[in-house]
Scaffold this motif. Structure first.
Motif, PDB file in Angstrom:
ATOM      1  N   PHE A   1      60.232  23.324  27.316  1.00 29.28           N
ATOM      2  CA  PHE A   1      59.851  22.357  28.330  1.00 29.28           C
ATOM      3  C   PHE A   1      60.348  22.899  29.674  1.00 29.28           C
ATOM      4  CE2 PHE A   1      59.740  19.984  24.450  1.00 29.28           C
ATOM      5  CZ  PHE A   1      58.829  18.945  24.626  1.00 29.28           C
ATOM      6  N   SER A   2      59.894  22.292  30.756  1.00 28.15           N
ATOM      7  CA  SER A   2      60.303  22.784  32.073  1.00 28.15           C
ATOM      8  C   SER A   2      61.717  22.379  32.446  1.00 28.15           C
ATOM      9  CB  SER A   2      59.314  22.312  33.145  1.00 28.15           C
ATOM     10  OG  SER A   2      58.061  22.944  32.947  1.00 28.15           O
ATOM     11  N   SER A   3      62.308  21.427  31.735  1.00 32.34           N
ATOM     12  CA  SER A   3      63.712  21.052  31.933  1.00 32.34           C
ATOM     13  C   SER A   3      64.190  20.310  30.704  1.00 32.34           C
ATOM     14  CB  SER A   3      63.879  20.156  33.177  1.00 32.34           C
ATOM     15  OG  SER A   3      63.305  18.880  32.958  1.00 32.34           O
ATOM     16  N   GLY A   4      65.506  20.192  30.566  1.00 30.86           N
ATOM     17  CA  GLY A   4      66.063  19.394  29.484  1.00 30.86           C
ATOM     18  C   GLY A   4      65.676  17.934  29.615  1.00 30.86           C
TER      19      GLY A   4
ATOM     20  N   ASN B   1      63.832  15.695  26.647  1.00 32.14           N
ATOM     21  CA  ASN B   1      64.268  14.400  26.112  1.00 32.14           C
ATOM     22  C   ASN B   1      63.187  13.345  26.233  1.00 32.14           C
ATOM     23  OD1 ASN B   1      66.834  14.899  25.087  1.00 32.14           O
ATOM     24  ND2 ASN B   1      67.807  14.736  27.083  1.00 32.14           N
ATOM     25  N   ILE B   2      62.552  13.289  27.397  1.00 29.57           N
ATOM     26  CA  ILE B   2      61.473  12.319  27.595  1.00 29.57           C
ATOM     27  C   ILE B   2      60.312  12.595  26.641  1.00 29.57           C
ATOM     28  CG2 ILE B   2      59.672  11.627  29.233  1.00 29.57           C
ATOM     29  CD1 ILE B   2      61.752  11.808  31.439  1.00 29.57           C
ATOM     30  N   GLY B   3      59.974  13.867  26.479  1.00 28.43           N
ATOM     31  CA  GLY B   3      58.854  14.221  25.610  1.00 28.43           C
ATOM     32  C   GLY B   3      59.090  13.852  24.162  1.00 28.43           C
ATOM     33  N   VAL B   4      60.286  14.143  23.655  1.00 25.05           N
ATOM     34  CA  VAL B   4      60.609  13.837  22.260  1.00 25.05           C
ATOM     35  C   VAL B   4      60.617  12.327  22.016  1.00 25.05           C
ATOM     36  CG1 VAL B   4      62.460  13.891  20.546  1.00 25.05           C
ATOM     37  CG2 VAL B   4      61.858  15.978  21.799  1.00 25.05           C
ATOM     38  N   LEU B   5      61.334  11.596  22.863  1.00 21.13           N
ATOM     39  CA  LEU B   5      61.568  10.181  22.580  1.00 21.13           C
ATOM     40  C   LEU B   5      60.383   9.286  22.929  1.00 21.13           C
ATOM     41  CD1 LEU B   5      65.284  10.056  23.690  1.00 21.13           C
ATOM     42  CD2 LEU B   5      64.386   9.892  21.358  1.00 21.13           C
ATOM     43  N   SER B   6      59.516   9.744  23.813  1.00 22.76           N
ATOM     44  CA  SER B   6      58.331   8.938  24.133  1.00 22.76           C
ATOM     45  C   SER B   6      57.187   9.186  23.159  1.00 22.76           C
ATOM     46  CB  SER B   6      57.861   9.226  25.562  1.00 22.76           C
ATOM     47  OG  SER B   6      57.418  10.563  25.697  1.00 22.76           O
ATOM     48  N   SER B   7      57.279  10.264  22.377  1.00 22.48           N
ATOM     49  CA  SER B   7      56.152  10.607  21.503  1.00 22.48           C
ATOM     50  C   SER B   7      56.412  10.376  20.016  1.00 22.48           C
ATOM     51  CB  SER B   7      55.756  12.071  21.715  1.00 22.48           C
ATOM     52  OG  SER B   7      56.798  12.948  21.341  1.00 22.48           O
ATOM     53  N   ILE B   8      57.660  10.527  19.565  1.00 15.63           N
ATOM     54  CA  ILE B   8      57.903  10.437  18.124  1.00 15.63           C
ATOM     55  C   ILE B   8      58.164   9.004  17.664  1.00 15.63           C
ATOM     56  CG2 ILE B   8      59.351  11.227  16.219  1.00 15.63           C
ATOM     57  CD1 ILE B   8      59.713  13.864  17.662  1.00 15.63           C
ATOM     58  N   PRO B   9      59.201   8.311  18.125  1.00 13.31           N
ATOM     59  CA  PRO B   9      59.364   6.908  17.722  1.00 13.31           C
ATOM     60  C   PRO B   9      58.196   6.077  18.258  1.00 13.31           C
ATOM     61  CG  PRO B   9      61.378   7.775  18.724  1.00 13.31           C
ATOM     62  CD  PRO B   9      60.280   8.756  19.015  1.00 13.31           C
ATOM     63  N   GLN B  10      57.720   5.127  17.476  1.00 13.41           N
ATOM     64  CA  GLN B  10      56.589   4.318  17.903  1.00 13.41           C
ATOM     65  C   GLN B  10      56.827   2.848  17.590  1.00 13.41           C
ATOM     66  OE1 GLN B  10      53.260   6.026  15.818  1.00 13.41           O
ATOM     67  NE2 GLN B  10      54.104   5.619  13.794  1.00 13.41           N
ATOM     68  N   GLU B  11      55.858   2.021  17.937  1.00 15.89           N
ATOM     69  CA  GLU B  11      55.981   0.586  17.696  1.00 15.89           C
ATOM     70  C   GLU B  11      56.227   0.329  16.212  1.00 15.89           C
ATOM     71  OE1 GLU B  11      53.536  -3.525  18.801  1.00 15.89           O
ATOM     72  OE2 GLU B  11      52.725  -1.565  19.336  1.00 15.89           O
ATOM     73  N   GLY B  12      57.187  -0.533  15.935  1.00 14.81           N
ATOM     74  CA  GLY B  12      57.584  -0.786  14.552  1.00 14.81           C
ATOM     75  C   GLY B  12      58.795   0.012  14.122  1.00 14.81           C
TER      76      GLY B  12
ATOM     77  N   LEU C   1      68.124  10.815  28.155  1.00 22.25           N
ATOM     78  CA  LEU C   1      67.926  10.178  26.853  1.00 22.25           C
ATOM     79  C   LEU C   1      67.589   8.706  27.034  1.00 22.25           C
ATOM     80  CD1 LEU C   1      70.783  11.678  24.620  1.00 22.25           C
ATOM     81  CD2 LEU C   1      68.330  12.094  24.413  1.00 22.25           C
ATOM     82  N   ILE C   2      68.311   8.049  27.936  1.00 19.89           N
ATOM     83  CA  ILE C   2      68.061   6.634  28.193  1.00 19.89           C
ATOM     84  C   ILE C   2      66.634   6.430  28.683  1.00 19.89           C
ATOM     85  CG2 ILE C   2      68.705   4.669  29.659  1.00 19.89           C
ATOM     86  CD1 ILE C   2      71.590   5.828  29.623  1.00 19.89           C
ATOM     87  N   ASP C   3      66.193   7.269  29.612  1.00 23.36           N
ATOM     88  CA  ASP C   3      64.838   7.139  30.139  1.00 23.36           C
ATOM     89  C   ASP C   3      63.794   7.425  29.066  1.00 23.36           C
ATOM     90  OD1 ASP C   3      65.911   6.469  32.541  1.00 23.36           O
ATOM     91  OD2 ASP C   3      65.486   8.369  33.539  1.00 23.36           O
ATOM     92  N   GLY C   4      64.079   8.398  28.207  1.00 26.27           N
ATOM     93  CA  GLY C   4      63.167   8.675  27.099  1.00 26.27           C
ATOM     94  C   GLY C   4      63.058   7.489  26.158  1.00 26.27           C
TER      95      GLY C   4
ATOM     96  N   SER D   1      55.185  15.232  28.446  1.00 29.25           N
ATOM     97  CA  SER D   1      55.933  16.045  29.404  1.00 29.25           C
ATOM     98  C   SER D   1      55.842  17.536  29.087  1.00 29.25           C
ATOM     99  CB  SER D   1      57.403  15.602  29.456  1.00 29.25           C
ATOM    100  OG  SER D   1      58.011  15.722  28.186  1.00 29.25           O
ATOM    101  N   PHE D   2      55.285  17.881  27.931  1.00 33.32           N
ATOM    102  CA  PHE D   2      54.931  19.275  27.639  1.00 33.32           C
ATOM    103  C   PHE D   2      53.477  19.534  28.002  1.00 33.32           C
ATOM    104  CE2 PHE D   2      52.776  22.227  24.791  1.00 33.32           C
ATOM    105  CZ  PHE D   2      53.486  23.394  25.045  1.00 33.32           C
TER     106      PHE D   2
END
Length: 406
Positions: free
Chosen positions: A105-108, A112-123, A136-139, A262-263
């Motif tokens: 990614f272009s930054s750490g 963090n945003i990319g991982v946490l916004s894409s993998i965990p989902q509703e439910g 991490l908090i923002d993600g 974010s990727f």
């Protein structure tokens, strides 16, 4: 009221609270010293833990890549921005972290945003340590999953939350490996055991552990001998370069390549950054003397400050937070350090909690014994002057030294 008037009022409140921030101008390459706002200073606030940011081998690798590939990547990885150096560095990162694959990614922060916004989902639910980094908090906030925060390193509460979360589709434990403001280390052996017991996934941001934690510097997972489901990191601290990454299984990386916004939508880092980071990682793998020196210096500073009766947080890392408490006092302490030629700014709310303002000392492998003694002597004098410490021992730090900074 105009926008400027409204913002000026808010800035005035920020100043009154002792929280106003300004930029300091660095005029040299990162190192144990720098010219800051026109004055030479000893730097004890850098994340350049292994001193690689200005290493001539790393710099030369970047120069050669610029000559061959130019200064920019020209696009996202999925358009024109994917090149040989990106894939070569991802292979090196996977090997270094002992995982199947890795993704740049272009930054750490973006990792963090990319991982946490894409993998965990509703439910699903995310269980997050209360002192996790802002990225991490923002993600977590961007995720559609529910969120619960557990007290810092509180394993009993984490287990309670896991028990209460068994009705969710998936559970994610999200933690820093090394916490950047406290220097504490997440007990990944215990967290891994809880994750296995309650069928949860473990996501670790090892930004401040990569290169400096564990017997060989692989990171916090090595420190505890455990495997994590997702390892996130940055190349901007011990590696001394730029960019971030996620590491894990091939399936994980393939998923992120296709789903992490974010990727997908971010211009990739230049090949020169990849070449520099590849070289820095090779140095970390082949030469352990920097890591050993860093640990030796960090342990010495921590021991001496404790003997002086300063209140210190953290363990085993080059991050040594000296808790002052009051925001104004912490700022005054930092100003007195700077007057002695030591750059270690105060860390204040909202970065840390109210009443937790501190001087966050960070050590690098390039610091000398004379640097360390001068730092300790200065802390002793200022601590006595401000009545933060009393009749404390000063040990080997009695020598003043470093007249050039005073």
């Amino acid at each position: 009221m105009s926008l400027d008037q409204w913002l000026a009022e808010r800035l005035s409140n920020t100043k009154d609270a002792g929280l106003y921030r300004t930029l300091r101008k660095m005029e040299q390459a990162p190192g144990r010293t720098n010219i800051i706002d026109g004055r030479k200073q000893l730097v004890f606030s850098s994340n350049n833990y292994l001193g690689l940011a200005a290493d001539l081998r790393v710099v030369e690798a970047a120069k050669l890549a610029i000559e061959g590939f130019g200064t920019g990547s020209s696009g996202s990885r999925l358009t024109t921005g994917n090149a040989s150096w990106h894939e070569k560095l991802e292979g090196k990162l996977a090997s270094f972290k002992q995982t199947e694959a890795a993704l740049l990614f272009s930054s750490g922060y973006l990792a963090n945003i990319g991982v946490l916004s894409s993998i965990p989902q509703e439910g699903d639910i995310i269980l997050s340590d209360e002192l996790n980094h802002a990225s991490l908090i923002d993600g977590c906030r961007l995720s559609k999953a529910d969120k619960k925060i557990y007290p810092h390193l509180h394993m009993e509460m984490l287990e309670t939350l896991l028990k209460e979360s068994m009705h969710y589709n998936h559970r994610f434990i999200v933690t820093d490996g090394v916490f950047s403001m406290d220097g504490t280390i997440a007990p990944l052996d215990k967290i891994r055991q809880l994750a296995d017991t309650y069928d949860a996934y473990l996501v670790v941001d090892d930004a401040h552990g990569t290169g400096v934690t564990g017997e060989t510097g692989i990171g916090t997972c090595e420190r505890f001998g455990v495997a994590c489901d997702v390892i996130i990191g940055t190349l901007s601290k011990a590696v001394g370069c730029e960019g971030g990454f996620a590491a894990g299984s091939r399936t994980l990386i393939d998923f992120l390549r296709n789903h992490a916004r974010s990727f997908i939508f971010q211009t990739s880092i230049p090949q020169s950054s990849c070449a520099a980071a590849y070289t820095a990682l090779a140095i970390i793998e082949s030469d352990k003397s920097r890591l050993q020196q860093l640990k030796k210096l960090s342990n010495h500073i921590r021991k001496e400050l404790v003997e002086m009766d300063f209140y210190i947080r953290g363990e085993e890392t080059p991050i040594i937070p000296v808790i002052i408490g009051d925001t104004h006092k912490a700022t005054q302490f930092a100003e007195k350090l700077q007057a002695k030629g030591i750059f270690a700014p105060a860390i204040r709310p909202p970065t840390v909690a109210e009443g937790e303002a501190r001087i966050r000392v960070t050590v690098t492998a390039d610091h000398t014994e004379e640097d360390i003694n001068y730092l300790l002597h200065s802390f002793y004098l200022i601590g006595r002057e401000m009545c933060i410490i009393q009749d404390a021992k000063i040990g080997s730090s009695k020598g003043e030294g470093h007249d050039e900074y005073r």
